[in-house]
Design an enzyme around this catalytic site. Sequence first.
Site, short mmCIF file in Angstrom:
data_model
loop_
_atom_site.label_atom_id
_atom_site.label_comp_id
_atom_site.label_asym_id
_atom_site.label_seq_id
_atom_site.Cartn_x
_atom_site.Cartn_y
_atom_site.Cartn_z
N SER A 195 -53.37 -30.21 -32.19
CA SER A 195 -53.26 -30.36 -30.40
C SER A 195 -53.03 -29.14 -29.81
O SER A 195 -52.15 -28.30 -30.10
CB SER A 195 -52.57 -31.67 -30.51
OG SER A 195 -52.29 -31.82 -28.99
N TYR A 208 -44.04 -35.99 -31.67
CA TYR A 208 -45.46 -35.82 -31.96
C TYR A 208 -45.89 -34.13 -31.50
O TYR A 208 -46.28 -33.74 -32.53
CB TYR A 208 -46.37 -36.61 -30.90
CG TYR A 208 -47.98 -36.40 -31.10
CD1 TYR A 208 -48.74 -36.86 -31.99
CD2 TYR A 208 -48.34 -35.65 -29.87
CE1 TYR A 208 -50.04 -36.59 -31.86
CE2 TYR A 208 -49.90 -35.16 -29.94
CZ TYR A 208 -50.70 -35.80 -31.16
OH TYR A 208 -51.86 -35.53 -30.87
P1 NAD Z 1 -57.54 -42.53 -32.74
O1 NAD Z 1 -56.45 -43.52 -32.51
O2 NAD Z 1 -58.97 -43.14 -32.64
O3 NAD Z 1 -57.28 -41.93 -34.09
C1 NAD Z 1 -56.10 -41.89 -34.99
C2 NAD Z 1 -56.11 -42.85 -36.47
O4 NAD Z 1 -54.97 -42.47 -37.00
C3 NAD Z 1 -56.10 -44.00 -36.21
O5 NAD Z 1 -57.43 -44.50 -35.86
C4 NAD Z 1 -55.47 -44.37 -37.39
O6 NAD Z 1 -56.62 -44.78 -38.44
C5 NAD Z 1 -54.87 -43.29 -38.01
N1 NAD Z 1 -53.62 -43.28 -38.52
C6 NAD Z 1 -52.60 -43.66 -37.61
N2 NAD Z 1 -51.34 -43.93 -38.26
C7 NAD Z 1 -51.83 -44.03 -39.68
C8 NAD Z 1 -51.01 -44.46 -41.02
N3 NAD Z 1 -50.02 -44.61 -40.95
N4 NAD Z 1 -51.93 -44.48 -41.80
C9 NAD Z 1 -53.19 -44.23 -42.07
N5 NAD Z 1 -53.83 -43.96 -40.80
C10 NAD Z 1 -53.08 -43.60 -39.42
O7 NAD Z 1 -57.09 -41.42 -31.83
P2 NAD Z 1 -57.55 -39.78 -31.68
O8 NAD Z 1 -57.31 -39.26 -30.28
O9 NAD Z 1 -58.94 -39.64 -32.05
O10 NAD Z 1 -56.59 -39.11 -32.83
C11 NAD Z 1 -57.17 -38.37 -33.86
C12 NAD Z 1 -56.32 -36.97 -34.05
O11 NAD Z 1 -56.50 -36.30 -33.24
C13 NAD Z 1 -54.85 -37.38 -34.09
O12 NAD Z 1 -54.38 -36.40 -35.35
C14 NAD Z 1 -54.29 -36.76 -32.85
O13 NAD Z 1 -53.23 -36.52 -32.98
C15 NAD Z 1 -55.46 -35.83 -32.43
N6 NAD Z 1 -55.39 -35.24 -31.10
C16 NAD Z 1 -55.81 -36.43 -30.22
C17 NAD Z 1 -55.85 -36.03 -28.85
C18 NAD Z 1 -56.35 -36.89 -27.89
O14 NAD Z 1 -56.34 -36.77 -26.64
N7 NAD Z 1 -57.08 -38.00 -28.35
C19 NAD Z 1 -55.55 -34.54 -28.57
C20 NAD Z 1 -55.10 -33.63 -29.49
C21 NAD Z 1 -54.98 -34.11 -31.00
#
Ligand code: NAD
Length: 303
Positions: A195, A208
């Site tokens: 991230s 985080y």
């Molecule tokens: P999202 O909520 O759609 O996806 C996160 C997923 O993590 C969930 O769908 C869930 O299936 C999984 N998860 C969480 N805890 C879990 C557990 N204990 N066991 C199994 N699965 C688990 O949100 P997203 O934003 O698409 O996130 C995806 C990745 O992108 C993450 O690693 C997040 O940190 C990273 N990210 C997101 C952003 C943003 O702005 N959305 C920015 C930087 C990084």
Amino acid sequence: MSQADEQTDQLTFQDPVTRFPEITPPKQDQPEPGLDRDLEPQTDRGEDSYRGTGRLKGRRALITGADSGIGAAVAIAFGREGADVALNYLPDEEDDAQHVRDVIEASGARAFLFPGDLSDEAFAADLVGHAAEALGGLDAVVNNAGRQIAVEDIADLSDEQWSKTYQTNVHAMFTISKAAAAIMPAGSTIVNSTSVQAYTPSPHLIDYASTKAAINAFSKGLAQQLAPRGIRVNAVAPGPIWTPLQVSDGQPKDALPEFGKSTPLGRAGQPTELAPAYVFLTSPESSYVVGETLSVTGGQPTP
Ligand code: NAD
Ligand code: MG
């Protein structure tokens, strides 16, 4: 002109500022984990726009957090590029996961569902073997699952939350990468979701953000270790992307309407805008790219 041709045309030449409308999400709350199904406004995960060109033909990929947001967009893109995929997600996310599976199967690829909690070490350890069995082998992993819960004051950040964030974001990535490296052949790839928070941590996301810095360092170190075996490890650093993570306590509620507006593009990213980065790093086209973190941040600087 067909709808698909029109979409391709729009992708050929377009203004990134206006490719997607600027969104002002209403304040909303979902229990963790959030669902794409209930998100307002809905996100674009590429269902109607991502067009594959066979870049992952015959590949067999395990993707975690594949039910929603970025992981869903990556899973849909991998399917359209010709890969079969194993999708991991939490049991409460079954509706979102089945939607993604249906979209992938409609593209002609195979999709297998593996619900389960990655903070359970035994489940994480077994996941790779189960996925490889279903797929008939494994040559791509996307460690994308992540947990993000905003807490303003360190006094209110419980030991339990601290441990759970590290278990989900860091320990599970280690366990899965170790199991995958033991069985994957030369030519395989691992891509980890880090991230922009790894570089510019928000004060309310210290657990985080520090896991995301750990993911970056882990990826760059493991990349050097596995490169001589022909296994490439890279990472993607998203900026502010509109996903269910943000409404299930990932951000303070008051911040939601302004989400992503301070980026140089002036808007939040959509999950489908992340997919090409993961496809690139998984495809053999990127054979000389090793230990890289590709930023997809709408212009927010990363060092
Ligand atoms: P999202 O909520 O759609 O996806 C996160 C997923 O993590 C969930 O769908 C869930 O299936 C999984 N998860 C969480 N805890 C879990 C557990 N204990 N066991 C199994 N699965 C688990 O949100 P997203 O934003 O698409 O996130 C995806 C990745 O992108 C993450 O690693 C997040 O940190 C990273 N990210 C997101 C952003 C943003 O702005 N959305 C920015 C930087 C990084
Ligand atoms: Mg989800």
